[in-house]
Scaffold this motif. Structure first.
Motif, PDB file in Angstrom:
ATOM      1  N   CYS A  80      42.408 -49.091 -36.596  1.00 31.95           N
ATOM      2  CA  CYS A  80      42.113 -49.878 -37.808  1.00 31.95           C
ATOM      3  C   CYS A  80      41.225 -48.951 -38.802  1.00 31.95           C
ATOM      4  CB  CYS A  80      41.323 -51.208 -37.340  1.00 31.95           C
ATOM      5  SG  CYS A  80      40.811 -52.437 -38.691  1.00 31.95           S
ATOM      6  N   PRO A  81      41.684 -48.977 -40.246  1.00 27.52           N
ATOM      7  CA  PRO A  81      41.024 -48.433 -40.908  1.00 27.52           C
ATOM      8  C   PRO A  81      39.891 -49.070 -41.634  1.00 27.52           C
ATOM      9  CG  PRO A  81      42.973 -49.064 -42.135  1.00 27.52           C
ATOM     10  CD  PRO A  81      42.980 -49.485 -40.601  1.00 27.52           C
ATOM     11  N   LEU A 108      36.061 -66.227 -48.187  1.00 26.99           N
ATOM     12  CA  LEU A 108      36.854 -65.750 -47.137  1.00 26.99           C
ATOM     13  C   LEU A 108      38.559 -66.216 -47.366  1.00 26.99           C
ATOM     14  CD1 LEU A 108      35.037 -66.317 -43.860  1.00 26.99           C
ATOM     15  CD2 LEU A 108      35.010 -64.392 -45.113  1.00 26.99           C
ATOM     16  N   ARG A 109      38.573 -67.031 -48.517  1.00 26.15           N
ATOM     17  CA  ARG A 109      39.813 -67.432 -48.779  1.00 26.15           C
ATOM     18  C   ARG A 109      41.037 -66.338 -48.878  1.00 26.15           C
ATOM     19  NH1 ARG A 109      42.196 -72.104 -49.562  1.00 26.15           N
ATOM     20  NH2 ARG A 109      40.556 -73.169 -49.759  1.00 26.15           N
ATOM     21  N   GLY A 110      41.948 -66.721 -48.131  1.00 26.63           N
ATOM     22  CA  GLY A 110      42.984 -65.630 -48.405  1.00 26.63           C
ATOM     23  C   GLY A 110      42.820 -64.243 -47.787  1.00 26.63           C
ATOM     24  N   THR A 111      41.562 -64.072 -47.085  1.00 28.28           N
ATOM     25  CA  THR A 111      41.585 -63.006 -46.213  1.00 28.28           C
ATOM     26  C   THR A 111      42.225 -62.856 -44.927  1.00 28.28           C
ATOM     27  OG1 THR A 111      39.445 -63.747 -45.297  1.00 28.28           O
ATOM     28  CG2 THR A 111      39.110 -62.280 -47.541  1.00 28.28           C
ATOM     29  N   HIS A 112      42.370 -61.662 -44.530  1.00 30.55           N
ATOM     30  CA  HIS A 112      43.110 -61.207 -43.384  1.00 30.55           C
ATOM     31  C   HIS A 112      41.843 -61.130 -42.076  1.00 30.55           C
ATOM     32  CE1 HIS A 112      47.399 -60.464 -44.977  1.00 30.55           C
ATOM     33  NE2 HIS A 112      46.631 -61.641 -45.551  1.00 30.55           N
ATOM     34  N   ILE A 113      41.683 -61.879 -41.217  1.00 30.56           N
ATOM     35  CA  ILE A 113      40.747 -61.654 -40.088  1.00 30.56           C
ATOM     36  C   ILE A 113      41.363 -61.567 -38.795  1.00 30.56           C
ATOM     37  CG2 ILE A 113      38.626 -62.464 -39.238  1.00 30.56           C
ATOM     38  CD1 ILE A 113      38.177 -62.288 -42.207  1.00 30.56           C
ATOM     39  N   LEU A 114      41.302 -60.435 -38.229  1.00 30.82           N
ATOM     40  CA  LEU A 114      41.694 -60.239 -36.827  1.00 30.82           C
ATOM     41  C   LEU A 114      40.637 -60.491 -36.148  1.00 30.82           C
ATOM     42  CD1 LEU A 114      44.000 -59.282 -35.183  1.00 30.82           C
ATOM     43  CD2 LEU A 114      43.534 -57.260 -35.711  1.00 30.82           C
ATOM     44  N   VAL A 115      40.742 -61.333 -35.157  1.00 28.47           N
ATOM     45  CA  VAL A 115      39.775 -61.672 -34.174  1.00 28.47           C
ATOM     46  C   VAL A 115      40.036 -61.001 -32.628  1.00 28.47           C
ATOM     47  CG1 VAL A 115      38.357 -63.316 -32.785  1.00 28.47           C
ATOM     48  CG2 VAL A 115      38.912 -63.822 -35.339  1.00 28.47           C
ATOM     49  N   GLY A 116      39.253 -60.062 -32.095  1.00 28.59           N
ATOM     50  CA  GLY A 116      39.636 -59.508 -30.883  1.00 28.59           C
ATOM     51  C   GLY A 116      38.624 -60.340 -29.814  1.00 28.59           C
ATOM     52  N   VAL A 117      38.983 -60.798 -28.889  1.00 31.69           N
ATOM     53  CA  VAL A 117      38.448 -61.584 -27.842  1.00 31.69           C
ATOM     54  C   VAL A 117      38.624 -60.784 -26.486  1.00 31.69           C
ATOM     55  CG1 VAL A 117      38.154 -63.954 -26.524  1.00 31.69           C
ATOM     56  CG2 VAL A 117      39.202 -63.880 -28.872  1.00 31.69           C
ATOM     57  N   THR A 118      37.276 -60.413 -25.809  1.00 35.73           N
ATOM     58  CA  THR A 118      37.227 -59.733 -24.772  1.00 35.73           C
ATOM     59  C   THR A 118      36.693 -60.791 -23.738  1.00 35.73           C
ATOM     60  OG1 THR A 118      35.120 -58.846 -24.733  1.00 35.73           O
ATOM     61  CG2 THR A 118      36.774 -57.483 -25.857  1.00 35.73           C
ATOM     62  N   LEU A 126      49.101 -54.812 -36.807  1.00 33.07           N
ATOM     63  CA  LEU A 126      48.158 -55.752 -36.754  1.00 33.07           C
ATOM     64  C   LEU A 126      46.745 -54.882 -37.239  1.00 33.07           C
ATOM     65  CD1 LEU A 126      48.171 -57.208 -32.995  1.00 33.07           C
ATOM     66  CD2 LEU A 126      48.040 -58.262 -35.338  1.00 33.07           C
ATOM     67  N   ALA A 127      46.568 -53.565 -37.241  1.00 29.59           N
ATOM     68  CA  ALA A 127      45.571 -52.841 -37.824  1.00 29.59           C
ATOM     69  C   ALA A 127      45.630 -52.887 -39.271  1.00 29.59           C
ATOM     70  CB  ALA A 127      45.481 -51.338 -37.183  1.00 29.59           C
ATOM     71  N   THR A 128      46.682 -52.766 -39.806  1.00 28.85           N
ATOM     72  CA  THR A 128      46.745 -52.477 -41.324  1.00 28.85           C
ATOM     73  C   THR A 128      47.011 -53.864 -41.959  1.00 28.85           C
ATOM     74  OG1 THR A 128      49.196 -52.080 -41.180  1.00 28.85           O
ATOM     75  CG2 THR A 128      47.877 -50.146 -41.312  1.00 28.85           C
ATOM     76  N   TRP A 129      47.289 -54.965 -41.269  1.00 28.78           N
ATOM     77  CA  TRP A 129      47.353 -56.440 -41.787  1.00 28.78           C
ATOM     78  C   TRP A 129      45.685 -56.708 -42.067  1.00 28.78           C
ATOM     79  CZ3 TRP A 129      45.181 -60.573 -39.547  1.00 28.78           C
ATOM     80  CH2 TRP A 129      45.518 -62.033 -39.996  1.00 28.78           C
ATOM     81  N   ALA A 130      44.856 -56.309 -41.131  1.00 27.00           N
ATOM     82  CA  ALA A 130      43.680 -56.743 -41.267  1.00 27.00           C
ATOM     83  C   ALA A 130      42.813 -56.487 -42.376  1.00 27.00           C
ATOM     84  CB  ALA A 130      42.820 -56.567 -39.980  1.00 27.00           C
ATOM     85  N   ASP A 131      41.938 -57.228 -43.186  1.00 27.44           N
ATOM     86  CA  ASP A 131      40.963 -56.932 -43.992  1.00 27.44           C
ATOM     87  C   ASP A 131      39.753 -56.648 -43.153  1.00 27.44           C
ATOM     88  OD1 ASP A 131      42.515 -57.056 -46.301  1.00 27.44           O
ATOM     89  OD2 ASP A 131      42.027 -59.403 -45.976  1.00 27.44           O
ATOM     90  N   LEU A 132      39.374 -57.214 -41.951  1.00 30.09           N
ATOM     91  CA  LEU A 132      38.445 -57.052 -41.082  1.00 30.09           C
ATOM     92  C   LEU A 132      38.804 -57.370 -39.611  1.00 30.09           C
ATOM     93  CD1 LEU A 132      35.015 -56.938 -41.155  1.00 30.09           C
ATOM     94  CD2 LEU A 132      35.465 -59.321 -41.398  1.00 30.09           C
ATOM     95  N   LEU A 133      38.203 -56.744 -38.721  1.00 36.03           N
ATOM     96  CA  LEU A 133      38.427 -57.037 -37.244  1.00 36.03           C
ATOM     97  C   LEU A 133      37.199 -57.406 -36.644  1.00 36.03           C
ATOM     98  CD1 LEU A 133      39.621 -56.623 -34.504  1.00 36.03           C
ATOM     99  CD2 LEU A 133      39.411 -54.209 -34.642  1.00 36.03           C
ATOM    100  N   GLN A 172      43.339 -66.264 -43.241  1.00 40.38           N
ATOM    101  CA  GLN A 172      44.350 -66.242 -42.489  1.00 40.38           C
ATOM    102  C   GLN A 172      43.918 -65.433 -41.076  1.00 40.38           C
ATOM    103  OE1 GLN A 172      47.825 -66.156 -42.604  1.00 40.38           O
ATOM    104  NE2 GLN A 172      48.243 -66.549 -45.112  1.00 40.38           N
ATOM    105  N   VAL A 173      44.069 -66.252 -39.959  1.00 43.54           N
ATOM    106  CA  VAL A 173      43.781 -65.444 -38.636  1.00 43.54           C
ATOM    107  C   VAL A 173      44.496 -65.086 -37.780  1.00 43.54           C
ATOM    108  CG1 VAL A 173      41.884 -65.974 -36.769  1.00 43.54           C
ATOM    109  CG2 VAL A 173      41.432 -66.898 -39.008  1.00 43.54           C
ATOM    110  N   ARG A 174      44.386 -63.951 -37.153  1.00 45.44           N
ATOM    111  CA  ARG A 174      45.306 -63.633 -35.712  1.00 45.44           C
ATOM    112  C   ARG A 174      44.286 -63.129 -34.691  1.00 45.44           C
ATOM    113  NH1 ARG A 174      48.220 -64.789 -39.218  1.00 45.44           N
ATOM    114  NH2 ARG A 174      50.330 -63.808 -39.935  1.00 45.44           N
ATOM    115  N   VAL A 175      44.754 -63.485 -33.613  1.00 49.05           N
ATOM    116  CA  VAL A 175      43.942 -63.188 -32.358  1.00 49.05           C
ATOM    117  C   VAL A 175      44.516 -62.377 -31.425  1.00 49.05           C
ATOM    118  CG1 VAL A 175      42.503 -64.158 -30.488  1.00 49.05           C
ATOM    119  CG2 VAL A 175      43.082 -65.482 -32.644  1.00 49.05           C
ATOM    120  N   VAL A 176      43.626 -61.385 -31.138  1.00 50.81           N
ATOM    121  CA  VAL A 176      44.346 -60.244 -29.949  1.00 50.81           C
ATOM    122  C   VAL A 176      43.281 -60.566 -28.700  1.00 50.81           C
ATOM    123  CG1 VAL A 176      44.461 -57.960 -29.378  1.00 50.81           C
ATOM    124  CG2 VAL A 176      44.827 -58.560 -31.405  1.00 50.81           C
ATOM    125  N   MET A 177      43.981 -60.820 -27.528  1.00 53.34           N
ATOM    126  CA  MET A 177      42.654 -61.125 -26.457  1.00 53.34           C
ATOM    127  C   MET A 177      43.203 -59.974 -25.269  1.00 53.34           C
ATOM    128  SD  MET A 177      43.541 -65.177 -25.799  1.00 53.34           S
ATOM    129  CE  MET A 177      42.163 -65.300 -24.539  1.00 53.34           C
TER     130      MET A 177
END
Ligand code: CTP
Length: 406
Positions: A118-119, A3-13, A82-89, A34-39
């Motif tokens: 998100c593509p 996972l090193r260097g990957t962009h992971i977007l975490v969505g919390v509901t 955010l959608a294009t930044w992420a390698d994975l949501l 690298q982690v970003r969070v959307v809540m």
């Protein structure tokens, strides 16, 4: 460290399991992501945004209408960024409400907008009360999303916050991490240069305007190949016979019914393809002359159907190959390897995938498959029973190797 260097977007509901996602975010950061969070707003009732901004070391995104801090007034296209930044949501916990919204394409908060835009691969980890999880509406929504190519991580079974026991618990952090690593590994854009044509499903041959000759193919194997290839960056065209399956994300689909229609579509699309995988269960025979009107039942009479052979699409492609990689399927009930090898030679293929009804009788409509790959030198690679998505990835690995040798 996959996972090193990957962009992971975490969505919390919104769900009590949101607290566990704090530990998950911490593990992702520890693993070098690298982690970003959307809540969602409901999520913020269970855990504060401050928790996630501290753990991810970045501000948490919540508001679709927030203005850009740098430019002051301008509304940013934050969802696109955010959608294009992420390698994975990864959406965890995914509530029944958010699952329903995504399944139906709604976009009423930042998370659902980002998901729609998100593509890249999306993982949903449903966590809720067992009754909500098992409700047929939720199950239907999850099945729909799975067919479209979203990855569903099944919940664990055990004690739930409501006091009930059953499926609905968010899996433990180690399991979430293992699932993320598996999807990231399969989501490398290693097939960016592949232009793939896949066929899937049965073909129908009309007897009259109401009746047809068909077969038991569900189309799931071909759709899994199209889905896996698109996730690995390939440009994918899917020629599909009659099925009820959803079109996988980022796949161009052409629907056909008869073998003749499939042949026309395949020969046209094959010109642009670098590889063709014929996973369709093409009918071998069709009625010579379909009746223009419905054939009526007459007392004591049994109509005879006169059949003729349909064109062999794959054999036609084999005669005009021009550097393409050609892959066929062989469905056999006996002497599988010998029959498959004959087809490989006759149709001038690079690889054939043997489905043996003798070893895997439940293949039709199943989500798993047990196949053997047979190459040009006659060499056989027997795979264990695997989800069709995993079989698809193994097959694409072989196609990738064949193309690299060209
Ligand atoms: N195929 C095709 N056109 C046909 C029949 C089959 O393109 N008219 C393709 C299938 O998509 C599959 C491969 O050929 O990839 C093998 O199909 P199969 O039906 O198993 O082989 P057949 O040659 O039809 O032989 P048999 O029915 O005798 O097993």
């Amino acid at each position: 460290m996959p996972l090193r260097g990957t962009h992971i977007l975490v969505g919390v509901t919104g769900g009590i399991a949101a607290y566990k996602v704090g530990y998950f975010v911490r593990e992702l950061v520890r693993a070098g992501a690298q982690v970003r969070v959307v809540m969602t707003e409901a999520a913020a009732r269970f855990v504060t945004p401050l928790t996630f901004s501290s753990l991810s070391k970045h501000p948490v995104a919540m508001d679709l209408w927030a203005s850009d801090q740098a430019s002051g007034a301008r509304l940013t296209a934050r969802h696109i960024d955010l959608a294009t930044w992420a390698d994975l949501l990864v959406i965890a916990p995914a509530s029944a409400n958010t699952i329903a919204k995504i399944a139906h394409g709604r976009s009423d908060n930042l998370l659902t907008v980002v998901t729609l835009a998100c593509p890249r691969p999306v993982i949903l980890a449903p966590a809720m009360d067992a009754d909500m999880y098992l409700n047929s509406a939720t199950q239907r929504n999850l099945a729909l999303l799975q067919e479209r190519g979203y990855h569903i991580m099944p919940p664990a079974t055990g004690d739930l916050a409501s006091g009930l026991k059953g499926p609905g618990r968010l899996p433990e952090v180690e399991q979430l991490m293992a699932f993320v690593e598996r999807i990231i590994a399969g989501a490398q854009q290693d097939l960016k240069r592949l232009r793939l044509l896949v066929t899937a499903g049965p073909t129908y041959e009309a007897i009259d305007p109401v009746r047809f000759i068909g077969n038991r193919s569900s189309g799931k194997m071909g759709f899994a190949i199209a889905n896996a290839a698109a996730q690995r960056g390939a440009t994918v065209t899917l020629v599909a016979g009659p099925t009820h399956l959803e079109t996988p994300r980022n796949v161009r689909r052409i629907d056909v019914e008869s073998t003749e229609e499939m042949k026309r579509a395949v020969l046209k699309e094959a010109r642009r393809a670098t590889a063709v995988i014929m996973a369709a269960a093409v009918a071998d025979y069709r009625p010579v002359r379909p009746a223009p009107q419905k054939i009526k039942k007459r007392k004591g009479e049994v109509p005879a159907l006169t059949l003729r052979q349909t064109p062999d699409i794959l054999a036609t492609l084999g005669k005009q190959k021009r550097g393409k990689v050609l892959v066929g399927f062989a469905l056999e009930t006996e002497n599988g390897r010998a029959h498959a090898r004959e087809k490989l030679v006759e149709k001038n293929l690079d690889l054939i995938v043997l489905n043996s009804l003798a070893t895997h009788p439940g293949v039709f409509g199943s989500d798993t498959n047990r196949v053997t790959f047979i190459g040009r030198r006659g060499n056989a690679e027997e795979l264990p029973e695997l989800p069709k998505f995993d079989v698809a990835n193994r097959l694409l690995d072989r196609v990738h190797t064949l193309l690299k040798r060209r």
